[in-house]
Design a protein around this motif. Structure first.
Motif, PDB file in Angstrom:
ATOM      1  N   SER A 107     -11.341  -3.739   1.268  1.00 28.01           N
ATOM      2  CA  SER A 107      -9.910  -3.694   1.742  1.00 28.01           C
ATOM      3  C   SER A 107      -9.900  -4.795   3.106  1.00 28.01           C
ATOM      4  N   LEU A 130     -11.386   2.671   5.131  1.00 25.26           N
ATOM      5  CA  LEU A 130     -11.029   2.149   4.020  1.00 25.26           C
ATOM      6  C   LEU A 130     -12.029   1.739   3.060  1.00 25.26           C
ATOM      7  N   THR A 134      -3.697  -0.869  -4.364  1.00 24.92           N
ATOM      8  CA  THR A 134      -4.537  -0.417  -3.366  1.00 24.92           C
ATOM      9  C   THR A 134      -5.362  -1.451  -2.452  1.00 24.92           C
ATOM     10  N   ASP A 177      -6.339   5.468   2.422  1.00 25.84           N
ATOM     11  CA  ASP A 177      -5.264   4.960   3.267  1.00 25.84           C
ATOM     12  C   ASP A 177      -5.266   5.297   4.751  1.00 25.84           C
ATOM     13  N   TRP A 178      -4.868   4.838   5.595  1.00 26.19           N
ATOM     14  CA  TRP A 178      -4.931   5.150   6.969  1.00 26.19           C
ATOM     15  C   TRP A 178      -4.430   6.645   7.194  1.00 26.19           C
ATOM     16  N   GLY A 182       0.805  -1.280   0.028  1.00 26.30           N
ATOM     17  CA  GLY A 182       0.115  -0.030   0.123  1.00 26.30           C
ATOM     18  C   GLY A 182       0.651   1.271  -0.033  1.00 26.30           C
ATOM     19  N   THR A 190       1.361   3.771   1.929  1.00 27.29           N
ATOM     20  CA  THR A 190       2.017   4.294   3.074  1.00 27.29           C
ATOM     21  C   THR A 190       2.815   3.237   4.036  1.00 27.29           C
ATOM     22  N   THR A 191       2.655   1.905   3.639  1.00 25.05           N
ATOM     23  CA  THR A 191       3.501   0.999   4.132  1.00 25.05           C
ATOM     24  C   THR A 191       4.866   1.300   4.202  1.00 25.05           C
ATOM     25  N   THR A 246       3.057   0.463  -6.160  1.00 28.11           N
ATOM     26  CA  THR A 246       1.795   0.634  -5.121  1.00 28.11           C
ATOM     27  C   THR A 246       0.571   0.018  -5.543  1.00 28.11           C
TER      28      THR A 246
END
Length: 300
Positions: free
Chosen positions: A199, A195, A128, A224-225, A98, A100-101, A126
């Motif tokens: 997901s 999300l 989703t 994303d978180w 993802g 922001t990982t 990336t």
């Protein structure tokens, strides 16, 4: 039937047209057509339906394409491993995950890995969703996928690395910010930021809350978180999120993460086609990430 026939057929299915496949492969449309015709002749089946805007695989074509994608991915992976073995530590590691990982789980590990293997390259793709990560693995386009672990019907191996507890993210102006913990029942009438519906983390959250007879209402969707955290801190909603160190401390003065200890933690880690088939470099990267995640958990 040759390997080139199968590669060309896979390219046609990806491109949706003979001309598109020809451009991708750097050959003529006539050559592409000959490869497909040879496959159809040997199999005795029609593999493509021709339309004015391109082609789509028939039911037989879909079956062949699924097998070809899986098989070519394995072949390409094996060839790449052989090449890396010849180049020792100057190969590459391709990771899908993802958006922001890397920031939350791999930043320090990437620095450490590059220091240890300066001739190696890291490639991040990336996606989703876990589905997209699994597709990339099946196609042989990546070596590793960092995902939220859970049941899957895909032919992959999963390995947990870190378990992250859940928390309710709220602005300091929210009345809930005075709480030292939140129970699932407290979320019954709360409208949440979440999300997308497909997901893995949202599906698991909904399932866990359902076990407590809570049916959450999501009135805002984000990709994303980090976006969920931003909206929560601005007072534009609340979100149930994994408790990540990047969101605590002076960088988020207007944010509160209130523990949700009744919910089982979210398990995150690696998915691969086969651990035994991983290159030494890929194995080294997974071990580096696991080591830094363990330190982060211990420090947290």
């Amino acid at each position: 039937m040759t390997l080139d026939d199968l590669r060309v057929f896979a390219a046609v299915c990806r491109a949706g047209s003979l001309s598109g496949a020809a451009r991708e492969l750097g050959c003529t449309q006539s050559a592409v057509s000959q490869h497909v015709k040879r496959l159809e002749r040997e199999l005795g089946l029609s593999l493509l339906e021709r339309h004015t805007r391109g082609v789509v695989p028939t039911s037989a074509g879909q079956l062949l394409h699924a097998g070809v994608a899986e098989g070519l991915g394995s072949i390409d992976h094996a060839l790449r491993r052989l090449g890396e073995a010849a180049r020792a530590e100057s190969g590459s590691v391709r990771v899908t995950t993802g958006a922001t990982t890397v920031r939350h789980f791999m930043a320090a590990a990437v620095v450490d890995f590059r220091r240890r293997f300066p001739r190696a390259s890291l490639e991040f793709q990336t996606e989703t969703s876990s589905r997209g990560c699994f597709d990339a693995l099946a196609a042989g386009g990546v070596d590793l996928a960092w995902i939220t672990l859970g049941p899957t019907d895909r032919a992959v191996e999963q390995r947990p690395v870190v378990e992250v507890p859940w928390a309710l993210a709220v602005s300091v102006t929210n009345p809930l910010s005075a709480r030292d913990r939140v129970e699932p029942a407290d979320l019954q009438d709360v409208r949440l930021i979440g999300l997308p519906q497909n997901s893995t983390s949202r599906l698991q959250l909904v399932a866990r809350l359902a076990e407590a007879d809570v049916r959450p209402v999501f009135d805002t969707s984000v990709v994303d978180w980090d976006t969920a955290i931003l909206l929560s801190e601005l007072g534009l909603g609340v979100a149930v999120v994994p408790t990540l160190p990047a969101w605590t401390g002076p960088g988020h003065p207007d944010l509160r993460l209130i523990p949700l200890p009744a919910l089982p933690p979210l398990s995150m880690g690696w998915a691969v086609r086969s651990w035994d088939a991983l290159s030494p470099l890929a194995r080294a990267f997974t071990e580096t990430v696991a080591d830094h995640c363990a330190r982060q958990t211990a420090d947290g």
